[in-house]
Design an enzyme around this catalytic site. Structure first.
Site, mmCIF file in Angstrom:
data_model
loop_
_atom_site.group_PDB
_atom_site.id
_atom_site.type_symbol
_atom_site.label_atom_id
_atom_site.label_comp_id
_atom_site.label_asym_id
_atom_site.label_seq_id
_atom_site.Cartn_x
_atom_site.Cartn_y
_atom_site.Cartn_z
ATOM 1 N N MET A 1 50.172 -88.249 25.138
ATOM 2 C CA MET A 1 49.381 -89.005 25.848
ATOM 3 C C MET A 1 49.742 -89.522 27.117
ATOM 4 O O MET A 1 49.881 -90.677 27.140
ATOM 5 C CB MET A 1 48.801 -89.908 24.943
ATOM 6 C CG MET A 1 48.183 -91.154 25.105
ATOM 7 S SD MET A 1 46.548 -90.829 25.746
ATOM 8 C CE MET A 1 45.966 -89.834 24.565
ATOM 9 N N PRO A 2 49.943 -88.848 28.041
ATOM 10 C CA PRO A 2 50.400 -89.376 29.390
ATOM 11 C C PRO A 2 49.130 -90.048 29.846
ATOM 12 O O PRO A 2 48.312 -89.406 30.157
ATOM 13 C CB PRO A 2 51.130 -88.195 30.117
ATOM 14 C CG PRO A 2 50.698 -87.233 29.549
ATOM 15 C CD PRO A 2 50.122 -87.491 28.111
ATOM 16 N N LEU A 3 49.425 -91.169 30.688
ATOM 17 C CA LEU A 3 48.470 -91.734 31.704
ATOM 18 C C LEU A 3 49.364 -91.259 33.150
ATOM 19 O O LEU A 3 50.456 -91.798 33.340
ATOM 20 C CB LEU A 3 48.081 -93.133 31.713
ATOM 21 C CG LEU A 3 47.489 -93.692 32.788
ATOM 22 C CD1 LEU A 3 46.204 -93.022 32.993
ATOM 23 C CD2 LEU A 3 47.335 -95.474 32.441
ATOM 24 N N PHE B 1 53.001 -92.753 32.485
ATOM 25 C CA PHE B 1 52.915 -93.662 31.407
ATOM 26 C C PHE B 1 53.088 -92.848 30.129
ATOM 27 O O PHE B 1 51.865 -92.255 29.820
ATOM 28 C CB PHE B 1 51.846 -94.744 31.397
ATOM 29 C CG PHE B 1 51.862 -95.398 32.716
ATOM 30 C CD1 PHE B 1 52.705 -96.885 32.965
ATOM 31 C CD2 PHE B 1 51.177 -95.273 33.783
ATOM 32 C CE1 PHE B 1 52.507 -97.761 34.053
ATOM 33 C CE2 PHE B 1 51.349 -95.807 35.227
ATOM 34 C CZ PHE B 1 52.152 -97.108 35.313
#
Length: 158
Positions: free
Chosen positions: A1-3, A72
């Site tokens: 789940m990278p932002l 992130f």
């Protein structure tokens, strides 16, 4: 789940920006273990002079083609991070014409409790986060986001 936040200097076309974002996403899927269709990217363009990136004593000469990428995430290993750094530099050069010297990447760790995807809910914590495939097939197993137990902070015990 990278932002992923992508900061660039103004001057690229919408097509070039999309190619840049698509290339970053490809690396997130291939080398950073992002789940399929898990894409959260923010592209910010800056006026000339609004990105200041000196070379930290490495002898790197930056150009107006600089790309700063902030990722992130939670639970990626040192090896995954290093693979992403190398993969991003290589792919951005090959597919977008970005010099490796102009690619700056920072990875920041966070935890499941640090995310809400809408509705004022903490979906990682309350179990409502499901893969898109599961949403269309009620019997399919959910992507196991909670199986990631460790976060590489670079500090022992954290």
């Amino acid at each position: 789940m990278p932002l992923v936040r992508i900061d660039v200097q103004k001057g690229r076309t919408p097509k070039e920006l999309r190619r840049l974002a698509d290339t970053v996403q490809d690396v997130m899927l291939e080398l950073f273990a992002a789940p399929p269709r898990d894409r959260y990217q923010i592209i910010t363009e800056h006026d000339k002079g609004q990105i200041i990136a000196e070379d930290t004593g490495l002898g790197l000469e930056r150009t107006d083609g600089i790309v700063i990428i902030q990722i992130f995430q939670q639970g990626r290993s040192t090896e995954q991070k290093q693979a992403a750094y190398a993969g991003l530099a290589k792919r951005l050069q090959a597919e977008c014409g970005v010099r490796p010297e102009d690619v700056i990447i920072s990875v920041m760790a966070n935890r499941h409790v640090d995310w809400s995807f809408g509705l004022g809910q903490a979906q990682f914590l309350d179990g409502t986060l499901r893969s898109l495939e599961q949403a269309s097939k009620a019997e399919a197993p959910a992507y196991d986001y909670l199986s990631v137990q460790t976060i590489d902070t670079g500090q022992p015990g954290k």
